[in-house]
Design a protein around this motif. Structure first.
Motif, PDB file in Angstrom:
ATOM      1  N   UNK A 250       0.816  -1.216   0.000  1.00  9.89           N
ATOM      2  CA  UNK A 250       0.000   0.000   0.000  1.00  9.89           C
ATOM      3  C   UNK A 250       0.850   1.266   0.000  1.00  9.89           C
ATOM      4  N   UNK A 251       2.152   1.133   0.156  1.00  9.74           N
ATOM      5  CA  UNK A 251       3.033   2.302   0.188  1.00  9.74           C
ATOM      6  C   UNK A 251       3.023   3.072  -1.135  1.00  9.74           C
ATOM      7  N   UNK A 252       2.536   2.446  -2.207  1.00 10.10           N
ATOM      8  CA  UNK A 252       2.492   3.133  -3.492  1.00 10.10           C
ATOM      9  C   UNK A 252       1.609   4.378  -3.417  1.00 10.10           C
ATOM     10  N   UNK A 253       0.670   4.405  -2.460  1.00 12.14           N
ATOM     11  CA  UNK A 253      -0.150   5.603  -2.272  1.00 12.14           C
ATOM     12  C   UNK A 253       0.718   6.815  -1.938  1.00 12.14           C
ATOM     13  N   UNK A 254       1.855   6.577  -1.274  1.00 14.20           N
ATOM     14  CA  UNK A 254       2.730   7.675  -0.877  1.00 14.20           C
ATOM     15  C   UNK A 254       3.418   8.326  -2.074  1.00 14.20           C
ATOM     16  N   UNK A 255       3.356   7.657  -3.232  1.00 19.22           N
ATOM     17  CA  UNK A 255       3.936   8.244  -4.442  1.00 19.22           C
ATOM     18  C   UNK A 255       3.028   9.325  -5.033  1.00 19.22           C
ATOM     19  N   UNK A 256       1.755   9.299  -4.668  1.00 21.27           N
ATOM     20  CA  UNK A 256       0.816  10.257  -5.251  1.00 21.27           C
ATOM     21  C   UNK A 256       1.189  11.697  -4.918  1.00 21.27           C
ATOM     22  N   UNK A 257       1.541  12.030  -3.654  1.00 19.23           N
ATOM     23  CA  UNK A 257       1.969  13.416  -3.389  1.00 19.23           C
ATOM     24  C   UNK A 257       3.191  13.842  -4.203  1.00 19.23           C
ATOM     25  N   UNK A 258       4.092  12.895  -4.487  1.00 15.08           N
ATOM     26  CA  UNK A 258       5.256  13.220  -5.318  1.00 15.08           C
ATOM     27  C   UNK A 258       4.812  13.606  -6.724  1.00 15.08           C
ATOM     28  N   UNK A 259       3.862  12.842  -7.276  1.00 14.79           N
ATOM     29  CA  UNK A 259       3.353  13.153  -8.612  1.00 14.79           C
ATOM     30  C   UNK A 259       2.604  14.480  -8.619  1.00 14.79           C
ATOM     31  N   UNK A 260       1.845  14.735  -7.540  1.00 11.17           N
ATOM     32  CA  UNK A 260       1.125  16.010  -7.446  1.00 11.17           C
ATOM     33  C   UNK A 260       2.105  17.175  -7.414  1.00 11.17           C
ATOM     34  N   UNK A 261       3.190  17.030  -6.652  1.00  7.49           N
ATOM     35  CA  UNK A 261       4.195  18.083  -6.618  1.00  7.49           C
ATOM     36  C   UNK A 261       4.832  18.267  -8.009  1.00  7.49           C
ATOM     37  N   UNK A 262       5.051  17.172  -8.711  1.00  8.36           N
ATOM     38  CA  UNK A 262       5.561  17.280 -10.081  1.00  8.36           C
ATOM     39  C   UNK A 262       4.603  18.047 -10.973  1.00  8.36           C
ATOM     40  N   UNK A 263       3.292  17.814 -10.767  1.00  6.04           N
ATOM     41  CA  UNK A 263       2.293  18.557 -11.533  1.00  6.04           C
ATOM     42  C   UNK A 263       2.311  20.036 -11.205  1.00  6.04           C
ATOM     43  N   UNK A 264       2.492  20.373  -9.923  1.00  2.00           N
ATOM     44  CA  UNK A 264       2.566  21.783  -9.524  1.00  2.00           C
ATOM     45  C   UNK A 264       3.801  22.444 -10.129  1.00  2.00           C
ATOM     46  N   UNK A 265       4.929  21.737 -10.075  1.00  5.21           N
ATOM     47  CA  UNK A 265       6.158  22.284 -10.664  1.00  5.21           C
ATOM     48  C   UNK A 265       6.008  22.473 -12.169  1.00  5.21           C
ATOM     49  N   UNK A 266       5.283  21.575 -12.813  1.00  8.06           N
ATOM     50  CA  UNK A 266       5.019  21.711 -14.248  1.00  8.06           C
ATOM     51  C   UNK A 266       4.148  22.926 -14.515  1.00  8.06           C
ATOM     52  N   UNK A 267       3.139  23.143 -13.674  1.00  8.75           N
ATOM     53  CA  UNK A 267       2.281  24.322 -13.819  1.00  8.75           C
ATOM     54  C   UNK A 267       3.090  25.603 -13.656  1.00  8.75           C
ATOM     55  N   UNK A 268       4.000  25.632 -12.679  1.00  7.75           N
ATOM     56  CA  UNK A 268       4.837  26.817 -12.480  1.00  7.75           C
ATOM     57  C   UNK A 268       5.745  27.048 -13.687  1.00  7.75           C
ATOM     58  N   UNK A 269       6.251  25.968 -14.254  1.00  9.45           N
ATOM     59  CA  UNK A 269       7.085  26.087 -15.452  1.00  9.45           C
ATOM     60  C   UNK A 269       6.278  26.630 -16.622  1.00  9.45           C
ATOM     61  N   UNK A 270       5.074  26.081 -16.777  1.00  8.67           N
ATOM     62  CA  UNK A 270       4.201  26.548 -17.860  1.00  8.67           C
ATOM     63  C   UNK A 270       3.864  28.020 -17.684  1.00  8.67           C
ATOM     64  N   UNK A 271       3.637  28.430 -16.460  1.00  4.61           N
ATOM     65  CA  UNK A 271       3.334  29.825 -16.164  1.00  4.61           C
ATOM     66  C   UNK A 271       4.505  30.725 -16.509  1.00  4.61           C
ATOM     67  N   UNK A 272       5.729  30.284 -16.163  1.00  5.69           N
ATOM     68  CA  UNK A 272       6.922  31.059 -16.479  1.00  5.69           C
ATOM     69  C   UNK A 272       7.113  31.172 -17.988  1.00  5.69           C
ATOM     70  N   UNK A 273       6.831  30.072 -18.700  1.00  9.23           N
ATOM     71  CA  UNK A 273       6.940  30.090 -20.165  1.00  9.23           C
ATOM     72  C   UNK A 273       5.952  31.077 -20.778  1.00  9.23           C
ATOM     73  N   UNK A 274       4.729  31.111 -20.251  1.00  4.19           N
ATOM     74  CA  UNK A 274       3.722  32.034 -20.757  1.00  4.19           C
ATOM     75  C   UNK A 274       4.123  33.470 -20.506  1.00  4.19           C
ATOM     76  N   UNK A 275       4.683  33.741 -19.326  1.00  7.48           N
ATOM     77  CA  UNK A 275       5.129  35.092 -19.010  1.00  7.48           C
ATOM     78  C   UNK A 275       6.260  35.535 -19.941  1.00  7.48           C
ATOM     79  N   UNK A 276       7.194  34.618 -20.216  1.00  6.59           N
ATOM     80  CA  UNK A 276       8.283  34.955 -21.129  1.00  6.59           C
ATOM     81  C   UNK A 276       7.769  35.236 -22.534  1.00  6.59           C
ATOM     82  N   UNK A 277       6.747  34.458 -22.959  1.00  3.95           N
ATOM     83  CA  UNK A 277       6.189  34.647 -24.296  1.00  3.95           C
ATOM     84  C   UNK A 277       5.466  35.981 -24.425  1.00  3.95           C
TER      85      UNK A 277
END
Length: 224
Positions: free
Chosen positions: A194-221
């Protein structure tokens, strides 16, 4: 390094712990089967075929098809996300894979049990394939080790700042990947399969970091 390149590197490195978590989870819970790449699976598939084990050959052959299916899916979906960001799809698939993996019984054939991981890892590999001009996998480490220490050696010999940047990038990927390994090890001690559930917050953080990257890209554009 520009702001957008920095955020792209952060997003890339943020998904590496997911790859590390997947890796040790599969190896320690599913009879040392690595669910993030196909090298070992293909070798064992051929060995099973030569040895006359039809069932094992079929299971491993289907695992190969699942992995290929992830690659094909990622390639086709990325064509439809040219003006958006396919990385979000990979994050969602990683989370879905975690939810499915947690419900697969311990006595299931180890390769069969990792079908969701084969698919998710293939998609993540293509979605998070490079940042700041460097091509790097977040789901396995062989090329990252090569690039890291080749870059360090080149820098020591020539003092080329580009090689130092290469070393830092790949070292960052390796550190983040194995941070996921360490985190998963402790989670497995506490919760087992059941420890695989603990990987979900890691993926969520990756999604947040991706959103921040996308936001930075939009600002640069937009120049804002």
């Amino acid at each position: 390094m520009s702001r957008q390149n920095r955020t792209a590197v952060v997003a890339h490195h943020s998904m590496a712990p997911v790859g590390g978590f997947f890796g040790i989870y599969a190896l320690l819970n599913r009879s040392e089967t690595f669910g993030s790449s196909e090298t070992a699976n293909l070798i064992f598939m051929i060995a099973a075929g030569l040895g006359g084990s039809v069932t094992e050959f079929a299971i491993r052959f289907c695992a190969m098809l699942v992995y290929i299916g992830g690659i094909v899916f990622a390639t086709l979906i990325s064509r439809r996300f040219r003006d958006r960001d396919f990385r979000y799809v990979a994050v969602v698939i990683d989370i879905a894979a975690c939810l499915v993996l947690a419900r697969i019984p311990a006595d299931t054939d180890p390769v069969l049990a990792l079908y969701p991981m084969f698919f998710a890892a293939a998609v993540q590999w293509l979605a998070f394939t490079q940042a700041d001009g460097f091509s790097s996998s977040t789901v396995f480490s062989t090329n990252n080790v090569r690039q890291c220490f080749a870059g360090l050696t080149e820098y020591i010999c020539d003092r080329d700042p580009k090689q130092l940047a290469l070393f830092r990038f790949f070292a960052g990927t390796l550190i983040c990947f194995h941070a996921g390994v360490v985190f998963c090890w402790f989670c497995m001690k506490a919760w087992g399969l059941k420890s695989i559930y603990a990987c979900i917050p890691l993926a969520v953080w990756g999604g947040i970091a991706t959103w921040l990257d996308r936001r930075a890209e939009t600002r640069d554009d937009t120049g804002k």
